[in-house]
Scaffold this motif. Structure first.
Motif, mmCIF file in Angstrom:
data_model
loop_
_atom_site.group_PDB
_atom_site.id
_atom_site.type_symbol
_atom_site.label_atom_id
_atom_site.label_comp_id
_atom_site.label_asym_id
_atom_site.label_seq_id
_atom_site.Cartn_x
_atom_site.Cartn_y
_atom_site.Cartn_z
ATOM 1 N N PHE A 137 -6.950 -20.190 11.482
ATOM 2 C CA PHE A 137 -6.357 -20.810 10.222
ATOM 3 C C PHE A 137 -5.865 -19.511 9.562
ATOM 4 C CE2 PHE A 137 -5.633 -22.192 5.990
ATOM 5 C CZ PHE A 137 -4.993 -23.301 6.140
ATOM 6 N N VAL A 138 -4.455 -19.455 9.160
ATOM 7 C CA VAL A 138 -4.010 -18.332 8.533
ATOM 8 C C VAL A 138 -4.262 -18.889 6.696
ATOM 9 C CG1 VAL A 138 -1.735 -17.307 7.798
ATOM 10 C CG2 VAL A 138 -2.292 -17.623 10.195
ATOM 11 N N GLY A 139 -4.859 -18.019 6.261
ATOM 12 C CA GLY A 139 -5.299 -18.363 4.863
ATOM 13 C C GLY A 139 -6.638 -17.999 4.409
ATOM 14 N N THR A 140 -7.165 -18.468 3.492
ATOM 15 C CA THR A 140 -8.498 -18.049 2.810
ATOM 16 C C THR A 140 -9.320 -19.409 3.051
ATOM 17 O OG1 THR A 140 -7.604 -16.289 1.787
ATOM 18 C CG2 THR A 140 -9.843 -16.908 1.376
ATOM 19 N N LEU A 141 -10.356 -19.498 3.716
ATOM 20 C CA LEU A 141 -10.950 -20.865 3.841
ATOM 21 C C LEU A 141 -11.595 -21.295 2.731
ATOM 22 C CD1 LEU A 141 -12.499 -20.574 7.533
ATOM 23 C CD2 LEU A 141 -10.070 -21.295 6.667
ATOM 24 N N ASP A 142 -12.179 -20.489 1.817
ATOM 25 C CA ASP A 142 -12.879 -21.079 0.619
ATOM 26 C C ASP A 142 -11.873 -21.815 -0.244
ATOM 27 O OD1 ASP A 142 -15.535 -19.852 1.215
ATOM 28 O OD2 ASP A 142 -14.664 -18.085 0.292
ATOM 29 N N TYR A 143 -10.559 -21.622 -0.211
ATOM 30 C CA TYR A 143 -9.622 -22.045 -1.249
ATOM 31 C C TYR A 143 -8.522 -23.134 -0.503
ATOM 32 C CZ TYR A 143 -11.860 -17.860 -3.035
ATOM 33 O OH TYR A 143 -12.877 -17.085 -3.239
ATOM 34 N N GLU A 197 -14.768 -21.034 -8.903
ATOM 35 C CA GLU A 197 -15.608 -20.027 -8.820
ATOM 36 C C GLU A 197 -15.625 -19.186 -10.024
ATOM 37 O OE1 GLU A 197 -15.636 -16.061 -5.872
ATOM 38 O OE2 GLU A 197 -14.267 -17.801 -5.466
ATOM 39 N N CYS A 198 -14.569 -19.193 -10.902
ATOM 40 C CA CYS A 198 -14.553 -18.512 -12.185
ATOM 41 C C CYS A 198 -15.645 -19.033 -13.066
ATOM 42 C CB CYS A 198 -13.302 -18.498 -13.025
ATOM 43 S SG CYS A 198 -11.931 -17.700 -12.129
ATOM 44 N N PRO A 209 -16.269 -24.218 -4.615
ATOM 45 C CA PRO A 209 -16.837 -25.478 -4.527
ATOM 46 C C PRO A 209 -17.729 -25.649 -3.070
ATOM 47 C CG PRO A 209 -14.637 -25.656 -5.061
ATOM 48 C CD PRO A 209 -14.462 -24.294 -4.792
ATOM 49 N N PHE A 210 -17.157 -25.264 -2.001
ATOM 50 C CA PHE A 210 -17.904 -25.712 -0.845
ATOM 51 C C PHE A 210 -18.379 -24.196 -0.085
ATOM 52 C CE2 PHE A 210 -14.685 -28.941 -1.154
ATOM 53 C CZ PHE A 210 -15.700 -30.186 -1.272
ATOM 54 N N ARG A 211 -19.619 -24.262 0.215
ATOM 55 C CA ARG A 211 -20.364 -23.043 0.817
ATOM 56 C C ARG A 211 -21.082 -23.408 2.004
ATOM 57 N NH1 ARG A 211 -23.863 -20.456 -4.106
ATOM 58 N NH2 ARG A 211 -24.382 -22.465 -4.216
ATOM 59 N N ARG A 212 -20.860 -23.166 3.200
ATOM 60 C CA ARG A 212 -21.385 -23.455 4.402
ATOM 61 C C ARG A 212 -21.553 -22.239 5.228
ATOM 62 N NH1 ARG A 212 -21.350 -27.179 1.339
ATOM 63 N NH2 ARG A 212 -20.398 -29.385 1.866
ATOM 64 N N ASP A 213 -22.417 -22.795 6.272
ATOM 65 C CA ASP A 213 -22.882 -21.266 7.122
ATOM 66 C C ASP A 213 -21.874 -20.934 8.011
ATOM 67 O OD1 ASP A 213 -25.181 -21.419 5.840
ATOM 68 O OD2 ASP A 213 -26.130 -22.863 7.369
ATOM 69 N N ASP A 214 -20.735 -21.708 8.424
ATOM 70 C CA ASP A 214 -19.694 -21.331 9.407
ATOM 71 C C ASP A 214 -18.317 -21.743 8.981
ATOM 72 O OD1 ASP A 214 -19.305 -23.935 11.073
ATOM 73 O OD2 ASP A 214 -21.375 -23.545 11.299
ATOM 74 N N ALA A 246 -15.958 -29.626 5.182
ATOM 75 C CA ALA A 246 -16.276 -29.939 3.950
ATOM 76 C C ALA A 246 -15.212 -30.145 3.060
ATOM 77 C CB ALA A 246 -17.250 -28.943 3.237
ATOM 78 N N HIS A 247 -13.983 -29.109 3.113
ATOM 79 C CA HIS A 247 -13.052 -29.371 2.440
ATOM 80 C C HIS A 247 -12.239 -30.714 2.890
ATOM 81 C CE1 HIS A 247 -12.379 -25.827 0.698
ATOM 82 N NE2 HIS A 247 -12.427 -24.882 1.547
ATOM 83 N N GLN A 248 -12.149 -31.214 4.001
ATOM 84 C CA GLN A 248 -11.514 -32.460 4.347
ATOM 85 C C GLN A 248 -12.314 -33.701 4.114
ATOM 86 O OE1 GLN A 248 -10.400 -31.075 8.496
ATOM 87 N NE2 GLN A 248 -8.745 -31.927 7.999
ATOM 88 N N TYR A 249 -13.514 -33.645 4.191
ATOM 89 C CA TYR A 249 -14.337 -34.904 4.049
ATOM 90 C C TYR A 249 -15.628 -35.001 3.017
ATOM 91 C CZ TYR A 249 -12.000 -35.437 8.460
ATOM 92 O OH TYR A 249 -10.980 -35.389 9.565
#
Length: 328
Positions: free
Chosen positions: A189-195, A221-222, A228-233, A240-243
């Motif tokens: 995925f092109v982008g930053t997964l946290d956001y 985050e501020c 919002p979501f923190r996962r191991d991989d 998590a973002h989707q569901y």
């Protein structure tokens, strides 16, 4: 060509002093997978600029080159106090480049790493500036798609009421351009997964509400010190973002206004239709939640028989009122 490869991958010490398209490189500012940003001197106008050099393979793709040229021109046409101005975009020796205003200061990523969670008034003040920039871009038909702390520059403000001036950057290289040219593959995925918004992950069409989601992740985050979501991989994070339901900010930072959780629940909704229509609308709800909380914590007190006016000036205190008939 060896020369174009050197421009992108050379060590900073090797590139200092070299001239690229009328700009003399003075030092490296940042580096990513598809671009390197340098501090450079504009030799024609004698000013310092931020010079972004894109990976050489991008220039060899005709689809990307055309979209890069078009979107750089659109971004350069936006005159907004919180969007980093683009001075020039072009190609030299097989490398695409963008020359932008050099902003003295840091970025929100470094600010959060150094200070941790921000006070609510500070977070809202910064968010309002970013939101106005995003909404302005949306009015010009641009969707940022990669709103993250590293793309938010924080410079010194003008006075104590405006302690920071915030800029949004990285409009000249949109993530849509990369995906259309085949530089992304299945599972990458092109982008930053946290956001990243759910519709980006699933490959659905995106609009301004995609940026509302990413922007809300940044503001989360501020306030809490983490997205919002923190996962191991990465796959678990995409899931998590989707569901998964977004965790309420108050769970990580007790003491936030009670209404904040509902504001984020809306901004981080899985479907774009359920989110705020604009980034400024999201910030307005945040600000209102803060005001409601202050009013709840510090209610107005009313002396017996003397209501406090809700609008207009307050009556002067008793000691300041004239005493009628005391003097001739």
């Amino acid at each position: 060509m060896a020369h174009e490869s050197d421009l992108f991958s050379g060590r900073p010490s090797e590139l200092v002093g070299r001239q690229v398209a009328g700009y003399r490189i003075e030092g490296e500012l940042g580096r990513g997978g598809m671009a390197v940003v340098y501090r450079a001197r504009d030799l024609r106008l004698d000013r310092t600029v931020a010079l972004k050099l894109l990976a050489p393979e991008l220039a060899r793709n005709d689809t990307f080159r055309r979209r890069f040229t078009h979107e750089s021109r659109v971004a350069a046409a936006i005159d907004h106090p919180h969007i980093v101005p683009i001075f020039e975009a072009g190609e030299t020796d097989g490398v695409l480049y963008i020359a932008m205003r050099y902003v003295e200061g840091s970025d929100l990523r470094h600010l959060l790493d150094r200070q941790g969670p921000l006070p609510l008034p500070t977070a809202v003040r910064i968010a309002a500036q970013v939101a106005s920039a995003l909404d302005a871009a949306h009015e010009h038909g641009l969707v940022h798609r990669d709103v993250k702390p590293g793309n938010i520059l924080v410079a010194r403000g003008t006075d104590s009421d405006h302690p920071e001036h915030v800029y949004l950057t990285d409009f000249g290289l949109t993530k849509k351009s990369l995906s259309l040219t085949g530089f992304t593959t299945v599972g990458q995925f092109v982008g930053t997964l946290d956001y990243v918004a759910p519709e980006q992950i699933s490959g659905k069409p995106v609009d301004a509400r995609c940026d509302v989601y990413g922007f809300a992740c940044v503001v989360h985050e501020c306030l809490t010190g983490h997205p919002p979501f923190r996962r191991d991989d990465d796959m678990a994070l995409l899931w998590a973002h989707q569901y998964d339901d977004p965790p309420p900010p108050s769970a990580s930072r007790p003491g936030l206004p009670a209404g904040i959780d509902a504001v984020f629940a809306r901004a981080l909704a899985k479907t774009p239709e359920a989110r705020h229509d604009t980034c400024l609308a999201f910030v307005a709800e945040l600000r209102a939640a803060g005001r409601d909380d202050r009013a709840r914590r510090h209610p107005l007190t009313e002396p017996a028989g003397r209501p406090v006016p809700r609008n207009g000036p307050r009556p002067p205190p008793r000691w300041a009122q004239p005493v009628v008939g005391r003097y001739p």
